[in-house]
Scaffold this motif. Structure first.
Motif, PDB file in Angstrom:
ATOM      1  N   TYR A   1       0.836  -1.205   0.000  1.00 17.21           N
ATOM      2  CA  TYR A   1       0.000   0.000   0.000  1.00 17.21           C
ATOM      3  C   TYR A   1       0.874   1.259   0.000  1.00 17.21           C
ATOM      4  CZ  TYR A   1      -2.890   3.684   2.103  1.00 17.21           C
ATOM      5  OH  TYR A   1      -3.514   4.865   2.379  1.00 17.21           O
ATOM      6  N   ILE A   2       1.936   1.255   0.787  1.00 19.61           N
ATOM      7  CA  ILE A   2       2.835   2.418   0.847  1.00 19.61           C
ATOM      8  C   ILE A   2       3.506   2.632  -0.502  1.00 19.61           C
ATOM      9  CG2 ILE A   2       4.963   3.282   1.888  1.00 19.61           C
ATOM     10  CD1 ILE A   2       4.134   1.910   4.480  1.00 19.61           C
ATOM     11  N   ARG A   3       3.956   1.512  -1.134  1.00 19.68           N
ATOM     12  CA  ARG A   3       4.654   1.654  -2.415  1.00 19.68           C
ATOM     13  C   ARG A   3       3.718   2.133  -3.520  1.00 19.68           C
ATOM     14  NH1 ARG A   3       6.968  -3.231  -0.515  1.00 19.68           N
ATOM     15  NH2 ARG A   3       5.519  -4.460  -1.782  1.00 19.68           N
ATOM     16  N   ASN A   4       2.484   1.601  -3.577  1.00 21.94           N
ATOM     17  CA  ASN A   4       1.580   1.903  -4.685  1.00 21.94           C
ATOM     18  C   ASN A   4       0.804   3.199  -4.489  1.00 21.94           C
ATOM     19  OD1 ASN A   4       2.386  -0.459  -5.897  1.00 21.94           O
ATOM     20  ND2 ASN A   4       0.688  -1.666  -5.080  1.00 21.94           N
ATOM     21  N   THR A   5       0.397   3.485  -3.233  1.00 18.89           N
ATOM     22  CA  THR A   5      -0.457   4.645  -2.977  1.00 18.89           C
ATOM     23  C   THR A   5       0.355   5.889  -2.624  1.00 18.89           C
ATOM     24  OG1 THR A   5      -2.180   3.147  -2.178  1.00 18.89           O
ATOM     25  CG2 THR A   5      -2.408   5.484  -1.620  1.00 18.89           C
ATOM     26  N   LEU A   6       1.349   5.703  -1.763  1.00 16.11           N
ATOM     27  CA  LEU A   6       2.147   6.857  -1.321  1.00 16.11           C
ATOM     28  C   LEU A   6       3.441   7.007  -2.111  1.00 16.11           C
ATOM     29  CD1 LEU A   6       1.615   6.422   2.527  1.00 16.11           C
ATOM     30  CD2 LEU A   6       0.333   7.867   0.933  1.00 16.11           C
ATOM     31  N   HIS A   7       3.721   6.038  -3.004  1.00 14.19           N
ATOM     32  CA  HIS A   7       4.867   6.112  -3.917  1.00 14.19           C
ATOM     33  C   HIS A   7       6.189   6.296  -3.170  1.00 14.19           C
ATOM     34  CE1 HIS A   7       1.818   6.334  -6.984  1.00 14.19           C
ATOM     35  NE2 HIS A   7       1.291   7.406  -6.404  1.00 14.19           N
ATOM     36  N   LEU A   8       6.359   5.485  -2.139  1.00 16.98           N
ATOM     37  CA  LEU A   8       7.615   5.484  -1.385  1.00 16.98           C
ATOM     38  C   LEU A   8       8.221   4.092  -1.427  1.00 16.98           C
ATOM     39  CD1 LEU A   8       6.868   7.584   1.841  1.00 16.98           C
ATOM     40  CD2 LEU A   8       8.469   8.159   0.015  1.00 16.98           C
ATOM     41  N   SER A   9       9.532   4.029  -1.599  1.00 18.24           N
ATOM     42  CA  SER A   9      10.222   2.734  -1.578  1.00 18.24           C
ATOM     43  C   SER A   9      10.345   2.248  -0.134  1.00 18.24           C
ATOM     44  CB  SER A   9      11.612   2.883  -2.196  1.00 18.24           C
ATOM     45  OG  SER A   9      12.343   1.691  -2.027  1.00 18.24           O
ATOM     46  N   THR A  10      10.043   0.966   0.064  1.00 21.88           N
ATOM     47  CA  THR A  10      10.128   0.373   1.412  1.00 21.88           C
ATOM     48  C   THR A  10      11.338  -0.519   1.560  1.00 21.88           C
ATOM     49  OG1 THR A  10       8.707  -1.447   0.689  1.00 21.88           O
ATOM     50  CG2 THR A  10       7.630   0.442   1.729  1.00 21.88           C
TER      51      THR A  10
ATOM     52  N   GLU B   1      14.269   0.314   2.484  1.00 16.97           N
ATOM     53  CA  GLU B   1      15.080   0.694   3.650  1.00 16.97           C
ATOM     54  C   GLU B   1      14.202   1.502   4.608  1.00 16.97           C
ATOM     55  OE1 GLU B   1      19.349   2.860   4.718  1.00 16.97           O
ATOM     56  OE2 GLU B   1      18.660   2.709   2.645  1.00 16.97           O
ATOM     57  N   ILE B   2      14.012   0.945   5.794  1.00 16.82           N
ATOM     58  CA  ILE B   2      13.191   1.610   6.808  1.00 16.82           C
ATOM     59  C   ILE B   2      14.119   2.372   7.766  1.00 16.82           C
ATOM     60  CG2 ILE B   2      11.380   1.290   8.543  1.00 16.82           C
ATOM     61  CD1 ILE B   2      10.605   0.390   5.748  1.00 16.82           C
ATOM     62  N   ASN B   3      14.186   3.678   7.639  1.00 18.17           N
ATOM     63  CA  ASN B   3      15.044   4.491   8.493  1.00 18.17           C
ATOM     64  C   ASN B   3      14.305   5.769   8.872  1.00 18.17           C
ATOM     65  OD1 ASN B   3      15.161   6.024   6.135  1.00 18.17           O
ATOM     66  ND2 ASN B   3      17.109   5.102   5.489  1.00 18.17           N
ATOM     67  N   ASP B   4      15.021   6.679   9.556  1.00 15.71           N
ATOM     68  CA  ASP B   4      14.391   7.919  10.029  1.00 15.71           C
ATOM     69  C   ASP B   4      13.901   8.772   8.859  1.00 15.71           C
ATOM     70  OD1 ASP B   4      14.787   7.187  12.620  1.00 15.71           O
ATOM     71  OD2 ASP B   4      16.662   8.305  12.853  1.00 15.71           O
ATOM     72  N   SER B   5      14.687   8.824   7.780  1.00 16.02           N
ATOM     73  CA  SER B   5      14.276   9.619   6.623  1.00 16.02           C
ATOM     74  C   SER B   5      12.992   9.075   6.017  1.00 16.02           C
ATOM     75  CB  SER B   5      15.398   9.618   5.581  1.00 16.02           C
ATOM     76  OG  SER B   5      14.992  10.313   4.424  1.00 16.02           O
ATOM     77  N   PHE B   6      12.909   7.751   5.949  1.00 16.74           N
ATOM     78  CA  PHE B   6      11.687   7.119   5.412  1.00 16.74           C
ATOM     79  C   PHE B   6      10.494   7.448   6.308  1.00 16.74           C
ATOM     80  CE2 PHE B   6       8.766   3.545   5.770  1.00 16.74           C
ATOM     81  CZ  PHE B   6       8.313   3.445   4.460  1.00 16.74           C
ATOM     82  N   ILE B   7      10.680   7.392   7.635  1.00 17.45           N
ATOM     83  CA  ILE B   7       9.585   7.671   8.571  1.00 17.45           C
ATOM     84  C   ILE B   7       9.083   9.108   8.392  1.00 17.45           C
ATOM     85  CG2 ILE B   7       8.987   7.882  11.014  1.00 17.45           C
ATOM     86  CD1 ILE B   7       9.245   5.031  10.113  1.00 17.45           C
ATOM     87  N   ILE B   8       9.998  10.067   8.239  1.00 17.13           N
ATOM     88  CA  ILE B   8       9.618  11.480   8.098  1.00 17.13           C
ATOM     89  C   ILE B   8       8.827  11.685   6.799  1.00 17.13           C
ATOM     90  CG2 ILE B   8      10.524  13.806   7.772  1.00 17.13           C
ATOM     91  CD1 ILE B   8      12.864  13.001   9.605  1.00 17.13           C
ATOM     92  N   ASN B   9       9.337  11.131   5.688  1.00 16.35           N
ATOM     93  CA  ASN B   9       8.648  11.279   4.403  1.00 16.35           C
ATOM     94  C   ASN B   9       7.279  10.613   4.412  1.00 16.35           C
ATOM     95  OD1 ASN B   9      10.779  12.703   3.278  1.00 16.35           O
ATOM     96  ND2 ASN B   9      11.793  10.866   2.518  1.00 16.35           N
ATOM     97  N   LEU B  10       7.220   9.437   5.029  1.00 14.90           N
ATOM     98  CA  LEU B  10       5.944   8.705   5.068  1.00 14.90           C
ATOM     99  C   LEU B  10       4.919   9.468   5.904  1.00 14.90           C
ATOM    100  CD1 LEU B  10       4.269   6.218   4.398  1.00 14.90           C
ATOM    101  CD2 LEU B  10       5.277   5.077   6.393  1.00 14.90           C
ATOM    102  N   ALA B  11       5.342  10.016   7.034  1.00 12.03           N
ATOM    103  CA  ALA B  11       4.425  10.763   7.889  1.00 12.03           C
ATOM    104  C   ALA B  11       3.887  11.989   7.158  1.00 12.03           C
ATOM    105  CB  ALA B  11       5.139  11.169   9.168  1.00 12.03           C
ATOM    106  N   ALA B  12       4.755  12.665   6.395  1.00  9.07           N
ATOM    107  CA  ALA B  12       4.328  13.868   5.688  1.00  9.07           C
ATOM    108  C   ALA B  12       3.337  13.541   4.571  1.00  9.07           C
ATOM    109  CB  ALA B  12       5.552  14.581   5.109  1.00  9.07           C
TER     110      ALA B  12
END
Length: 384
Positions: free
Chosen positions: A312-321, A323-334
């Motif tokens: 769902y994150i990859r297809n809807t929010l267009h974020l690569s999963t 690598e799960i790190n702090d940068s990923f968490i910040i971008n995903l939250a935004a």
């Protein structure tokens, strides 16, 4: 007719199959180094009734479950001075309990390419090469071993850093004495398949595994516990695997269809209106989910939930999963209209679930609630 034939990725493990996950190459090479290789297409319970059988009995398949009576007979045969080699993704509980072993699946949340690297321990073997397998789905390793009785032969070293020792790796090949014989267990049956062996230098890894077998003694290769069939029962197999017969068959079908179309225009009767079948996909999915839940397979359900959430994150929010790190968490939250703290708490809980072998219903419900709450914030943002 001119397009290339699609590759058959069926996990056969059959010694006569030349498809990627068959073991034709392994069987051919084994017969070159040993003068006494016998294919056994009968159950071990029946085959081992002959008391004159001695040597090494080799089993490899995606899954092997002997059953209590058959396993007891095999272990009695091993204790008389013979060797048992079993390679499977997972092993039956009674065999593991007998040898005081436990297995565990590898967490692949940070390995989306499904590439695994394996190696052998023996220093006399060439361990400088990288033996890689890039078609992995679920990998297992030995989570608990009896160190007083068990010798480690191989490991999965993708997870071993430059400064870590072999003890820090994930053990996947072990050897243990049993009575007057010995047992070799391997959680990587793909090492015997055509796809793995034909990718250089992987053949050296399989050869290293065979170095623990006495090729001077008779070797018995099991063909009974194999996913792939040893023969084909359907007569259509001959038609569909011979090009000329296959197209003759298709032409007959096309001719019959044309005849029905032209003849049916003059003779067709009124066709009653039939209500289309109701789409029961959701009902079916709900039924299967209830079966998992009622059988307390909470861990399996959680893995499906996590994989669907990452998709769902990859297809809807267009974020690569990957690598799960702090940068990923910040971008995903935004992007999802969630707070950084809530997003981080969700992934901490997911990581906690992945590290456990079993979870209870409350943990499963908590996981579902966190994921649904996360999605609801994103849906609200979309409506706005």
């Amino acid at each position: 007719m001119t397009k290339p034939k699609s590759i058959n990725w069926f996990p056969s493990y059959a010694t006569h199959h030349k498809i990627p996950f068959g073991s034709y190459v392994f069987n051919e090479q084994l017969e070159r180094i040993s003068n006494s290789v016998t294919s056994v297409n009968r159950p071990p319970f029946e085959f081992l009734k002959d008391n004159s059988i001695n040597g090494t009995y080799v089993f490899f398949n995606g899954g092997i479950d002997f059953g209590k009576p058959e396993l007891n007979q095999i272990l009695e045969w091993v204790s008389n001075g013979n060797t048992l080699v079993v390679s499977a993704a997972n092993f039956e509980k009674q065999l593991l309990d007998t040898l005081n072993l436990k297995t565990k699946s590898i967490n692949t949340i940070d390995n989306f390419n499904n590439v695994f690297q394996v190696n052998l321990v023996n220093s006399r073997l060439d361990n400088s090469a990288n033996y890689k397998y890039d078609k992995g789905s679920t990998f297992y390793h030995f989570d608990k071993i009896d160190t007083t009785q068990t010798a480690v032969l191989g490991f999965i070293d993708k997870f071993r850093g430059d400064g870590e020792s072999i003890q820090d790796s994930l053990v996947n090949v072990i050897k243990q004495p049993f009575g007057g014989g010995e047992i070799v267990l391997n959680t990587f049956p793909q090492a015997f398949t055509n796809y793995f062996m034909l990718k250089s230098p992987n053949q050296n890894y399989t050869a290293g595994l065979l170095s623990y077998i006495d090729v001077e003694q008779p070797i018995y290769i099991d063909t009974y516990y194999k996913t792939g069939k040893t023969f084909y029962t359907s007569p259509m197999y001959l038609f569909l695997n011979t090009k000329s017969l296959k197209w003759a068959y298709y032409l007959v079908l096309i001719g019959a269809l044309i005849y029905i179309l032209f003849e049916g225009k003059r003779k067709q009767r009124a066709i009653p209106v039939v209500k289309p079948l109701r789409n029961q996909t959701v009902d079916f999915t709900r039924t299967i989910a209830n079966m998992y839940y009622e059988n307390s397979k909470h861990k399996d359900i959680s893995q499906h939930k996590i994989q669907h959430f990452l998709e769902y994150i990859r297809n809807t929010l267009h974020l690569s999963t990957s690598e799960i790190n702090d940068s990923f968490i910040i971008n995903l939250a935004a992007r999802s209209n969630n707070t950084k703290e809530d997003t981080k708490a969700l992934f901490n809980f997911i990581n906690n679930v992945n590290t456990k072998t079993q979870i209870n219903s409350k943990e499963l419900e908590r996981l579902n609630t966190l994921i649904e709450q996360f999605k609801s914030h994103n849906q609200w943002k979309t409506k706005q």
